[in-house]
Structure formats: structure tokens, C-alpha cells
Motif scaffolding. Structure first.
Motif, PDB file in Angstrom:
ATOM      1  N   HIS A 182     -32.726  74.325 -13.767  1.00 51.53           N
ATOM      2  CA  HIS A 182     -32.438  74.454 -15.189  1.00 51.53           C
ATOM      3  C   HIS A 182     -30.960  74.142 -15.426  1.00 51.53           C
ATOM      4  CE1 HIS A 182     -36.381  76.148 -15.722  1.00 51.53           C
ATOM      5  NE2 HIS A 182     -36.116  77.186 -14.952  1.00 51.53           N
ATOM      6  N   ASP A 183     -30.597  74.065 -16.695  1.00 52.21           N
ATOM      7  CA  ASP A 183     -29.219  73.747 -17.049  1.00 52.21           C
ATOM      8  C   ASP A 183     -28.357  74.981 -17.250  1.00 52.21           C
ATOM      9  OD1 ASP A 183     -29.803  71.068 -17.005  1.00 52.21           O
ATOM     10  OD2 ASP A 183     -30.339  71.002 -19.125  1.00 52.21           O
ATOM     11  N   HIS A 205     -39.494  76.151 -22.051  1.00 54.10           N
ATOM     12  CA  HIS A 205     -38.418  77.040 -21.632  1.00 54.10           C
ATOM     13  C   HIS A 205     -37.598  77.436 -22.848  1.00 54.10           C
ATOM     14  CE1 HIS A 205     -34.879  78.557 -19.507  1.00 54.10           C
ATOM     15  NE2 HIS A 205     -35.604  78.554 -18.408  1.00 54.10           N
ATOM     16  N   PHE A 220     -36.615  74.169 -25.205  1.00 53.65           N
ATOM     17  CA  PHE A 220     -36.958  72.789 -24.921  1.00 53.65           C
ATOM     18  C   PHE A 220     -38.245  72.688 -24.112  1.00 53.65           C
ATOM     19  CE2 PHE A 220     -33.836  74.118 -21.670  1.00 53.65           C
ATOM     20  CZ  PHE A 220     -34.578  73.956 -20.509  1.00 53.65           C
ATOM     21  N   ARG A 222     -39.786  70.410 -20.957  1.00 53.72           N
ATOM     22  CA  ARG A 222     -39.192  69.664 -19.845  1.00 53.72           C
ATOM     23  C   ARG A 222     -40.266  69.319 -18.823  1.00 53.72           C
ATOM     24  NH1 ARG A 222     -33.516  71.329 -17.481  1.00 53.72           N
ATOM     25  NH2 ARG A 222     -32.959  69.932 -19.181  1.00 53.72           N
ATOM     26  N   ARG A 223     -40.135  68.090 -18.280  1.00 54.53           N
ATOM     27  CA  ARG A 223     -40.958  67.674 -17.150  1.00 54.53           C
ATOM     28  C   ARG A 223     -40.120  67.729 -15.884  1.00 54.53           C
ATOM     29  NH1 ARG A 223     -44.935  62.674 -18.514  1.00 54.53           N
ATOM     30  NH2 ARG A 223     -45.152  62.872 -16.248  1.00 54.53           N
ATOM     31  N   TRP A 224     -40.772  68.174 -14.787  1.00 55.26           N
ATOM     32  CA  TRP A 224     -40.103  68.247 -13.493  1.00 55.26           C
ATOM     33  C   TRP A 224     -40.894  67.476 -12.443  1.00 55.26           C
ATOM     34  CZ3 TRP A 224     -40.351  72.721 -16.513  1.00 55.26           C
ATOM     35  CH2 TRP A 224     -39.131  73.341 -16.830  1.00 55.26           C
ATOM     36  N   PRO A 231     -35.517  67.922 -12.961  1.00 56.02           N
ATOM     37  CA  PRO A 231     -36.085  67.484 -14.240  1.00 56.02           C
ATOM     38  C   PRO A 231     -36.108  65.967 -14.357  1.00 56.02           C
ATOM     39  CG  PRO A 231     -33.860  68.303 -14.554  1.00 56.02           C
ATOM     40  CD  PRO A 231     -34.215  68.596 -13.133  1.00 56.02           C
ATOM     41  N   THR A 232     -37.148  65.446 -15.013  1.00 53.41           N
ATOM     42  CA  THR A 232     -37.271  64.012 -15.242  1.00 53.41           C
ATOM     43  C   THR A 232     -37.278  63.646 -16.720  1.00 53.41           C
ATOM     44  OG1 THR A 232     -39.693  64.139 -15.159  1.00 53.41           O
ATOM     45  CG2 THR A 232     -38.531  63.694 -13.079  1.00 53.41           C
ATOM     46  N   THR A 234     -36.630  65.639 -20.895  1.00 54.97           N
ATOM     47  CA  THR A 234     -36.374  66.845 -21.678  1.00 54.97           C
ATOM     48  C   THR A 234     -36.450  66.528 -23.155  1.00 54.97           C
ATOM     49  OG1 THR A 234     -34.913  67.753 -19.981  1.00 54.97           O
ATOM     50  CG2 THR A 234     -34.728  68.706 -22.171  1.00 54.97           C
ATOM     51  N   ARG A 235     -37.068  67.428 -23.919  1.00 52.04           N
ATOM     52  CA  ARG A 235     -37.094  67.350 -25.384  1.00 52.04           C
ATOM     53  C   ARG A 235     -36.706  68.714 -25.930  1.00 52.04           C
ATOM     54  NH1 ARG A 235     -38.107  62.476 -28.401  1.00 52.04           N
ATOM     55  NH2 ARG A 235     -39.361  61.107 -27.076  1.00 52.04           N
ATOM     56  N   SER A 236     -35.695  68.752 -26.761  1.00 51.69           N
ATOM     57  CA  SER A 236     -35.310  70.023 -27.385  1.00 51.69           C
ATOM     58  C   SER A 236     -36.277  70.361 -28.506  1.00 51.69           C
ATOM     59  CB  SER A 236     -33.886  69.930 -27.933  1.00 51.69           C
ATOM     60  OG  SER A 236     -33.802  68.914 -28.913  1.00 51.69           O
TER      61      SER A 236
END
Length: 318
Positions: A182-183, A205, A220, A222-224, A231-232, A234-236
Motif C-alpha cells: 500500500h501507499d 481500500h 481507492f 486497486r489491482r495487485w 500494485p498494477t 489504481t483508481r481513486s
């Protein structure tokens, strides 16, 4: 369509039978929720207790539901044919039914992952004839003793995802676990789906320090990559997402949460295909019909509704 419902309380969980398309719902004991058969005019209380929102029950086969009661913290088994509460040992001789558990099934309904309260190991059970036998025990380290809030077994049954309040991990049966990156340091994985036969993960998440939709929070999709945990895509999102549901063909998925809307998105790029107002309170559960373009949604407004995902039109309501 055969429908399970009951009482006037807030629904917390939805499930769809993968073979028959039956819809099941559960919620709090305080107002009388418990799965029942609507067309048989019966409401069945599972052990006179409430059922937790997610990873708390599953259709094992055509006739049996495995469930975990919240108050008594133990597993139970219900036969859909007789509507009787049975001893899980009938099907799971190696399962400690006296401990509170979370569990999830593989897509072909032949493997099940179970995690006991207070236990630092996950159990993988494989169906063998009429019974489910213990296949493997996997170390399951917990952060601050927290149980998993999300538990998802991969389609092939050889890997599962466990997510708690501050950590999300991928657990292969025959190897070391991997962190999902995660970020930020804290947050909550609200729900997760396996995509492309287990070659990708999609998760919802939210929360910077569990802030639940504050201005400084992070919400967001997210695909991993499950092999690397990286992560590959991400959409907020403007609001907290609490529930995901995948179309059987895996080209679309539905997501919803605190914003009262349901969004149908593309699996390929996570873009919104269709958006429609569904409820008057947060949406807590979604379930996609295995054969029809129908989506079930459950909300804290005490309604369960059925939607045509191609048009966004309301089909039915409980």
C-alpha cells in the motif's frame, strides 16, 4: 428465484448459491434477522444468534450452509432440505466447531480455508467424498492479534488473501506469505476479489489511519499482482467502498459503499460503465447472480434490492 430473508433488522451479508441462484441474507439477532425460505413462509434462526457480515457463511453444496454464529463464536451447519441445524462434524471431522472462525470456499466448492479465533494458523480443508478433510495448516501471523476482516481463497484453492486493520497478505499453501503493498502505513482492505483465474487481485481500500471518508483519507480501488504483491492499477474514489461483486464472466464488477450508489465497472481498466442510486443508507453487501444479469444489494436502510445490471432498473425489493 428462491430467496432467503427474515425480520426487520439491518442486513449485513448476501450470498448467492453458485448452482441454483438462491439468494441468502443475514444480519443482527436483535431485530430477528436469520436466513429463512421466503417461498416456504419460514424464517430460520441459526442457533438463535446473529451472523457476522463477511466470511461467516457459505453454500457448501446444493443442500448445506456452513455458518459462524457471532454471539456463541462457533460454527454451525444448516440443511436447506430439512431446515435443521446440524453438527458440522458430520461433514468436517477435523474442524473445531467450538471456536469462532472465518472461512471462504474455492470457486469449484472443493476447498475451504478456515481461521479460528486466537489461532495463528489457517486450515485448508479439501472435499473428499461426502466429507471435508484437513489438507494443510498454514502459519497465519496476525497484527496486534487482530483477526482477518477479509478472507478470500483463490479459485484453485492454493492461495488465499487475509486482510486486517493494518496489514494485507497473500498466503500460498506451500510457501511464505507476501505483503500486499500500500501507499501508507495504515488502512483497511474492505473487500477483495480474485481475477483471471487467480492471476490478479482487485481490492477496495480506504482510510489513512482508518479515517473512514475524512478529507485526508484515501479511498481507492486497486489491482495487485499476487505473485509480487505490487500494485498494477489504481483508481481513486470519492466515498468509502465496502462491497465488491464480480460478474461470472469476469468482464465487469460492481462496487458500493457509503455513497448510496452502485457503480458497475470494467475489470480491464476499472472505469465506471454505469452508476445508479440504489439505497438511502450505506450499502454493506453485494451479490451477482451466477446466471442472470441481476445484482442483489443490501443496505443499512433495511432493504434488499435486486437490479438489472445492464439497465440499472430495479427488478424487485424485500
Amino acid at each position: 428465484m428462491r430467496t432467503f430473508s427474515g425480520g426487520k433488522s439491518k442486513p449485513r451479508n448476501l450470498a448467492v448459491h453458485p448452482l441454483t441462484g438462491h439468494i441468502a441474507a443475514s444480519g443482527d439477532r436483535a431485530s430477528g434477522w436469520g436466513p429463512g425460505v421466503l417461498n416456504a413462509l419460514a424464517t430460520v434462526s441459526l442457533d438463535r444468534t446473529s451472523i457476522m457480515p463477511r466470511n461467516s457463511w457459505a453454500f457448501l453444496d446444493q443442500t448445506n450452509i456452513l455458518f459462524r454464529s457471532n454471539d456463541r463464536g462457533r460454527a454451525g451447519l444448516m440443511s436447506l432440505g430439512s431446515l435443521e441445524i446440524l453438527d458440522p462434524k458430520n461433514l468436517f471431522p477435523d474442524l473445531d466447531s467450538q471456536a469462532a472462525i472465518h472461512f471462504d470456499l474455492s470457486r469449484d466448492r472443493t476447498q475451504l480455508v478456515a481461521i479460528r479465533k486466537g489461532n495463528r494458523a489457517a486450515q485448508i480443508h479439501r472435499k473428499s467424498g461426502d466429507q471435508w478433510r484437513l489438507k494443510a495448516k498454514i502459519p497465519f501471523p496476525r497484527v496486534n492479534g487482530a483477526p482477518p476482516l477479509v478472507l478470500r481463497l483463490a479459485p484453485d484453492g492454493n492461495t488465499f488473501v487475509g486482510g486486517s486493520r493494518s496489514s494485507s497478505r497473500i498466503f500460498p499453501i506451500d510457501g511464505q506469505y507476501r505483503e500486499i503493498r500500500h501507499d501508507h502505513q495504515r488502512g483497511l482492505l474492505a473487500d477483495v476479489l480474485w481475477l483471471d483465474q487467480g492471476r490478479a487481485l482487485l481490492g477496495a481500500h480506504f482510510g489513512s489511519d482508518l479515517s473512514w471518508g475524512r478529507v485526508d483519507s484515501i479511498e481507492f480501488l486497486r489491482r495487485w499482482n499476487p505473485v509480487t504483491g505490487m500494485p498494477t492499477m489504481t483508481r481513486s474514489n470519492a466515498t468509502v467502498i465496502q462491497a465488491l461483486a464480480l460478474e461470472p464472466e469476469e468482464s465487469r464488477f460492481a462496487e458500493a459503499g457509503h455513497g448510496y450508489d452502485i457503480r458497475i465497472r470494467s475489470v480491464a481498466d476499472l472505469s465506471v460503465i454505469r452508476k445508479f442510486r440504489a439505497h438511502d443508507a450505506p450499502i454493506v453487501a453485494l451479490a451477482w447472480h451466477p446466471k442472470l444479469p441481476i445484482l442483489a444489494s443490501a443496505s443499512l436502510d433495511r432493504a434488499i434490492r435486486f437490479w438489472n445490471v445492464d439497465s440499472g432498473a430495479l427488478v424487485d425489493e424485500l
